[in-house]
Design a protein around this motif. Sequence first.
Motif, PDB file in Angstrom:
ATOM      1  N   ALA A  75     -16.747 -14.073  47.737  1.00  0.00           N
ATOM      2  CA  ALA A  75     -17.194 -15.093  48.441  1.00  0.00           C
ATOM      3  C   ALA A  75     -16.584 -16.585  49.258  1.00  0.00           C
ATOM      4  N   ARG A  76     -15.947 -16.975  48.253  1.00  0.00           N
ATOM      5  CA  ARG A  76     -15.072 -18.083  48.247  1.00  0.00           C
ATOM      6  C   ARG A  76     -14.062 -17.974  48.843  1.00  0.00           C
ATOM      7  N   LEU A  77     -13.321 -16.518  48.993  1.00  0.00           N
ATOM      8  CA  LEU A  77     -12.060 -16.484  49.839  1.00  0.00           C
ATOM      9  C   LEU A  77     -11.985 -15.924  50.917  1.00  0.00           C
ATOM     10  N   ASP A  78     -13.285 -14.590  50.976  1.00  0.00           N
ATOM     11  CA  ASP A  78     -13.046 -13.773  52.145  1.00  0.00           C
ATOM     12  C   ASP A  78     -15.023 -13.597  52.581  1.00  0.00           C
ATOM     13  N   PRO A  79     -15.566 -14.651  53.107  1.00  0.00           N
ATOM     14  CA  PRO A  79     -16.434 -14.792  52.979  1.00  0.00           C
ATOM     15  C   PRO A  79     -17.451 -13.394  53.971  1.00  0.00           C
ATOM     16  N   ASN A  80     -16.308 -13.410  54.783  1.00  0.00           N
ATOM     17  CA  ASN A  80     -17.019 -12.506  55.983  1.00  0.00           C
ATOM     18  C   ASN A  80     -16.707 -10.838  55.787  1.00  0.00           C
ATOM     19  N   ASN A  81     -15.787 -11.181  54.768  1.00  0.00           N
ATOM     20  CA  ASN A  81     -15.761  -9.858  54.363  1.00  0.00           C
ATOM     21  C   ASN A  81     -14.122  -8.643  54.696  1.00  0.00           C
ATOM     22  N   LEU A  82     -13.200  -9.847  55.851  1.00  0.00           N
ATOM     23  CA  LEU A  82     -11.961  -9.304  56.161  1.00  0.00           C
ATOM     24  C   LEU A  82     -11.736  -8.058  55.887  1.00  0.00           C
ATOM     25  N   PHE A  83     -11.370  -8.525  54.293  1.00  0.00           N
ATOM     26  CA  PHE A  83     -10.260  -7.572  53.369  1.00  0.00           C
ATOM     27  C   PHE A  83     -11.375  -5.789  53.237  1.00  0.00           C
ATOM     28  N   ARG A  84     -12.136  -5.665  53.783  1.00  0.00           N
ATOM     29  CA  ARG A  84     -13.401  -4.277  53.311  1.00  0.00           C
ATOM     30  C   ARG A  84     -12.777  -3.367  53.544  1.00  0.00           C
ATOM     31  N   LEU A  85     -11.327  -2.705  53.868  1.00  0.00           N
ATOM     32  CA  LEU A  85     -11.450  -1.785  53.873  1.00  0.00           C
ATOM     33  C   LEU A  85     -10.111  -1.539  52.670  1.00  0.00           C
ATOM     34  N   ASN A  86     -10.973  -0.963  51.554  1.00  0.00           N
ATOM     35  CA  ASN A  86     -10.505  -0.640  50.483  1.00  0.00           C
ATOM     36  C   ASN A  86     -11.589  -0.396  49.286  1.00  0.00           C
ATOM     37  N   GLN A  87     -11.599  -0.435  48.550  1.00  0.00           N
ATOM     38  CA  GLN A  87     -12.511   0.006  46.659  1.00  0.00           C
ATOM     39  C   GLN A  87     -13.842  -1.882  47.047  1.00  0.00           C
ATOM     40  N   ASN A  88     -14.496  -2.030  48.207  1.00  0.00           N
ATOM     41  CA  ASN A  88     -14.834  -3.102  48.081  1.00  0.00           C
ATOM     42  C   ASN A  88     -15.323  -3.899  47.187  1.00  0.00           C
ATOM     43  N   ILE A  89     -15.533  -4.805  47.378  1.00  0.00           N
ATOM     44  CA  ILE A  89     -16.159  -6.084  46.384  1.00  0.00           C
ATOM     45  C   ILE A  89     -16.730  -6.969  47.124  1.00  0.00           C
ATOM     46  N   GLU A  90     -18.172  -7.116  47.361  1.00  0.00           N
ATOM     47  CA  GLU A  90     -18.636  -7.237  47.899  1.00  0.00           C
ATOM     48  C   GLU A  90     -18.985  -8.920  48.293  1.00  0.00           C
ATOM     49  N   PRO A  91     -18.391  -9.792  48.905  1.00  0.00           N
ATOM     50  CA  PRO A  91     -19.110 -11.121  48.277  1.00  0.00           C
ATOM     51  C   PRO A  91     -20.254 -11.490  47.919  1.00  0.00           C
ATOM     52  N   GLN A  92     -20.159 -11.865  47.071  1.00  0.00           N
ATOM     53  CA  GLN A  92     -21.632 -12.828  47.063  1.00  0.00           C
ATOM     54  C   GLN A  92     -21.421 -14.056  46.008  1.00  0.00           C
ATOM     55  N   GLU A  93     -21.835 -15.278  46.128  1.00  0.00           N
ATOM     56  CA  GLU A  93     -21.794 -16.107  45.255  1.00  0.00           C
ATOM     57  C   GLU A  93     -22.914 -16.166  43.947  1.00  0.00           C
TER      58      GLU A  93
END
Length: 446
Positions: free
Chosen positions: A428-446
């Motif tokens: 959430a701090r480094l990639d809040p818009n989930n630009l890097f989402r083509l992966n085993q994705n960790i969704e941004p969450q505060e």
Amino acid sequence: MSNSLLDALTAAELHCPVITAGHPEYDHYRRVWNGIADRQPRAIVRPQEVEDVQKAVRAAAASGALLAVRGGGHSLPGLSTCNDGLVLDLSLIHSVVIDNAALTVDIGGGALLGDLDRATVPKGYIVPAGVISHTGVAGLTLGGGMGWASRKYGLTIDSLLGAEIVLASGDVTWTSPTWNPELFWAIRGGGGNFGVVTRFRFQLHPFSGIVAGQWIYRMEQARKVLSALRDRAREQPRDFAVSFTASRSGLNVTAVWSGDAGRADAILSPFGTLADGASGGLESLSYLTLQSRNDVAFAWSRRYYAKGGFWSDIGDQAIEHIIDAIAHAPAPDCEIYAIQLGGAIGDVPDEATAYTGRDAGYYWLSEPIWDDTADDDRCMEWGRTTGRLLSDASIIGNYVNEQGDTGSNIVRDAYGPEKYQRLARLKARLDPNNLFRLNQNIEPQE
Ligand SMILES: Cc1cc2nc3c(=O)[nH]c(=O)nc-3n(C[C@H](O)[C@H](O)[C@H](O)COP(=O)(O)OP(=O)(O)OC[C@H]3O[C@@H](n4cnc5c(N)ncnc54)[C@H](O)[C@@H]3O)c2cc1C
């Protein structure tokens, strides 16, 4: 969106090749290892400099385009390509620089394991990594990295000293135990969620020759062979590791020894007599040969699926499932593979890295391989069903790198709730818009 990506790339004034449909090499560069992932990106950018990585990341963010980051292209679910978006192909960033005094190696984010080994092995050193030389250093390292030398020297991330990384903002930073330590914790197992790694720095470890034994047993002998293998493998020191592959053509046992050469015969030969009549034997070989001798078996462009997990040991029930699954395998190359872990992997505390599962004794994979699209459904179904049967829920964690499927449950299970939350906060701090989402994705969450 697509045109705005091309506009954004034009405005970025990149100094590297940008390949789009109609380019004579478009079909070559859009290919990835798994033939199932046959996708049509809008553009493939092939940077040679960090600055172009930054520009490409900013262009993807500004245009809202899907961004796929490619190291070696080995992603099982085809996460390093996409339809209609941007592929950032790092394969031209592959330099390897050894510091002989510090015993470290710096390697580019697009290098392959073969690039690493060819530079370090002749000098008498290795970084422990995977078992197929055309695998990318980047994807493998970011998920953990395991192979023949893991029991001796730990996971690949356990040799990682630092990394240069381009963040979702396009800024470039360094991360190490003392500089951006939270990011350093996260990239050791958290995959490509946090940015594009352009350079890794690893500790080198001394390594000389290796002795390997390889034997093929008949599948009818599997019950006897696997229970004896389990009992014998348990007693072995860290210089030893064993793997097996079961398929319709037999049960292949490979055992390697990297300790005192005088002990190799006594340690390894018993793995050739776990049941009568095995074909095979021992050979001394260089680490380079060991690392590349199965490359052809995992050639580019065939069709692959995998489901994997940890075992604390090879259970009797798992052995029965293996026998049953191979009897019902829909294609000759539907395999079940397992490699012994333990040893140095367990020396690092679980909480020290995002990677989770250090107490495992084995990593197993159900991996169908086939060529005909008509076999897609039945081969993948075999892989999934076999994977479900082989799963052992007693170990917390899993290896995100060897999963043919994606999804929130897979990722959450891989890290467990506490680590997942920690990763999601950093995301959430480094990639809040989930630009890097083509992966085993960790969704941004505060
Ligand atoms: C034939 C084969 C053998 C394998 N053997 C082993 C093994 O022995 N041990 C083991 O541990 N694993 C093994 N794996 C699994 C392997 O670790 C993963 O497939 C890994 O993702 C491959 O990395 P790559 O760079 O080749 O993949 P890519 O497909 O290029 O990338 C996979 C993902 O990694 C991320 N990524 C790639 N490059 C970068 C970068 N520079 N910066 C940031 N993110 C990046 C992206 O999220 C991307 O989606 C094997 C896989 C295959 C197909």
